[in-house]
Design a protein around this motif. Structure first.
Motif, PDB file in Angstrom:
ATOM      1  N   GLY A  37       0.776  -1.239   0.000  1.00 17.23           N
ATOM      2  CA  GLY A  37       0.000   0.000   0.000  1.00 17.23           C
ATOM      3  C   GLY A  37       0.801   1.277   0.000  1.00 17.23           C
ATOM      4  N   PRO A  38       1.726   1.467   0.954  1.00 16.77           N
ATOM      5  CA  PRO A  38       2.478   2.718   0.976  1.00 16.77           C
ATOM      6  C   PRO A  38       3.290   2.955  -0.298  1.00 16.77           C
ATOM      7  N   ARG A  39       3.715   1.876  -0.965  1.00 19.14           N
ATOM      8  CA  ARG A  39       4.454   2.054  -2.213  1.00 19.14           C
ATOM      9  C   ARG A  39       3.514   2.349  -3.381  1.00 19.14           C
ATOM     10  N   LEU A  40       2.291   1.793  -3.337  1.00 20.53           N
ATOM     11  CA  LEU A  40       1.356   1.961  -4.451  1.00 20.53           C
ATOM     12  C   LEU A  40       0.555   3.257  -4.393  1.00 20.53           C
ATOM     13  N   LEU A  41       0.300   3.774  -3.201  1.00 14.64           N
ATOM     14  CA  LEU A  41      -0.571   4.937  -3.055  1.00 14.64           C
ATOM     15  C   LEU A  41      -0.140   6.127  -3.910  1.00 14.64           C
ATOM     16  N   PRO A  42       1.133   6.507  -3.952  1.00 13.83           N
ATOM     17  CA  PRO A  42       1.500   7.641  -4.805  1.00 13.83           C
ATOM     18  C   PRO A  42       1.205   7.385  -6.287  1.00 13.83           C
ATOM     19  N   TYR A  43       1.409   6.157  -6.732  1.00 11.60           N
ATOM     20  CA  TYR A  43       1.156   5.853  -8.143  1.00 11.60           C
ATOM     21  C   TYR A  43      -0.335   5.883  -8.466  1.00 11.60           C
ATOM     22  N   VAL A  44      -1.158   5.431  -7.544  1.00  8.46           N
ATOM     23  CA  VAL A  44      -2.612   5.492  -7.743  1.00  8.46           C
ATOM     24  C   VAL A  44      -3.051   6.950  -7.819  1.00  8.46           C
ATOM     25  N   ALA A  45      -2.533   7.778  -6.920  1.00  3.92           N
ATOM     26  CA  ALA A  45      -2.876   9.200  -6.931  1.00  3.92           C
ATOM     27  C   ALA A  45      -2.408   9.873  -8.219  1.00  3.92           C
ATOM     28  N   ILE A  46      -1.192   9.591  -8.646  1.00  2.00           N
ATOM     29  CA  ILE A  46      -0.670  10.173  -9.890  1.00  2.00           C
ATOM     30  C   ILE A  46      -1.522   9.738 -11.070  1.00  2.00           C
ATOM     31  N   PHE A  47      -1.913   8.464 -11.106  1.00  2.00           N
ATOM     32  CA  PHE A  47      -2.751   7.958 -12.191  1.00  2.00           C
ATOM     33  C   PHE A  47      -4.106   8.671 -12.221  1.00  2.00           C
ATOM     34  N   LEU A  48      -4.748   8.803 -11.061  1.00  2.00           N
ATOM     35  CA  LEU A  48      -6.064   9.451 -11.012  1.00  2.00           C
ATOM     36  C   LEU A  48      -5.983  10.938 -11.391  1.00  2.00           C
ATOM     37  N   ILE A  49      -4.959  11.614 -10.915  1.00  2.00           N
ATOM     38  CA  ILE A  49      -4.793  13.029 -11.274  1.00  2.00           C
ATOM     39  C   ILE A  49      -4.487  13.159 -12.763  1.00  2.00           C
TER      40      ILE A  49
END
Length: 156
Positions: A37-49
């Motif tokens: 989770g902590p490694r994936l969260l920034p990538y999920v946020a970047i993808f959504l933005i």
């Protein structure tokens, strides 16, 4: 061609995504398959933005011939200020009461705040608030394995 605010916002959003993607690559975390989770969260946020930014660019391009409305219609600054203050109150309340108790109330408050001239029924607001809270809880706790605030009053 004059660029609309939507297109400018979309371009700035994409540039921000690129910047944060590069910065995220600089941070090295030890591989832990039990806690991605902590490694994936920034990538999920970047993808959504990034997706939202692309949608804004497309919208701005499609509506390039339509005259833009004022950025803040009458009372807009007051509405934005009120929404910001609601976020601040939500953050303070979450510190003391925790995520599970405050989020349904905050969601309902935001629904009523952002409804505009639309009619919102209390039953549908309650259902949406509970479903959104449960979905966010599941996403953070189970998918991202990030602890949410339990609240100071409840031993968090």
């Amino acid at each position: 061609m004059k660029m609309r605010r939507d297109m400018v916002t979309g371009i700035v959003g994409l540039l921000t995504c690129i910047f944060f993607f590069i910065m995220t690559q600089q941070v090295r975390q030890p591989a832990n398959l039990l806690e991605p989770g902590p490694r994936l969260l920034p990538y999920v946020a970047i993808f959504l933005i990034g997706i939202s930014s692309i949608a804004l660019i497309v919208k701005g391009y499609k509506e390039r011939e339509i005259a833009e409305k004022p950025y803040f219609p009458k009372g807009g600054v007051l509405k934005v200020t009120r929404s910001f203050l609601m976020l601040v109150v939500y953050a303070i309340a979450m510190t003391y009461l925790g995520f599970v108790i405050t989020t349904p109330f905050a969601t309902a408050a935001f629904i009523y705040d952002l409804k505009g001239n639309s009619e919102v029924k209390p039953v549908s607001t309650a259902i949406i608030s509970v479903v959104v809270t449960a979905a966010l809880y599941a996403m953070f706790v189970f998918a991202f394995q990030i602890k949410l605030p339990a609240g100071v009053l409840f031993g968090g």
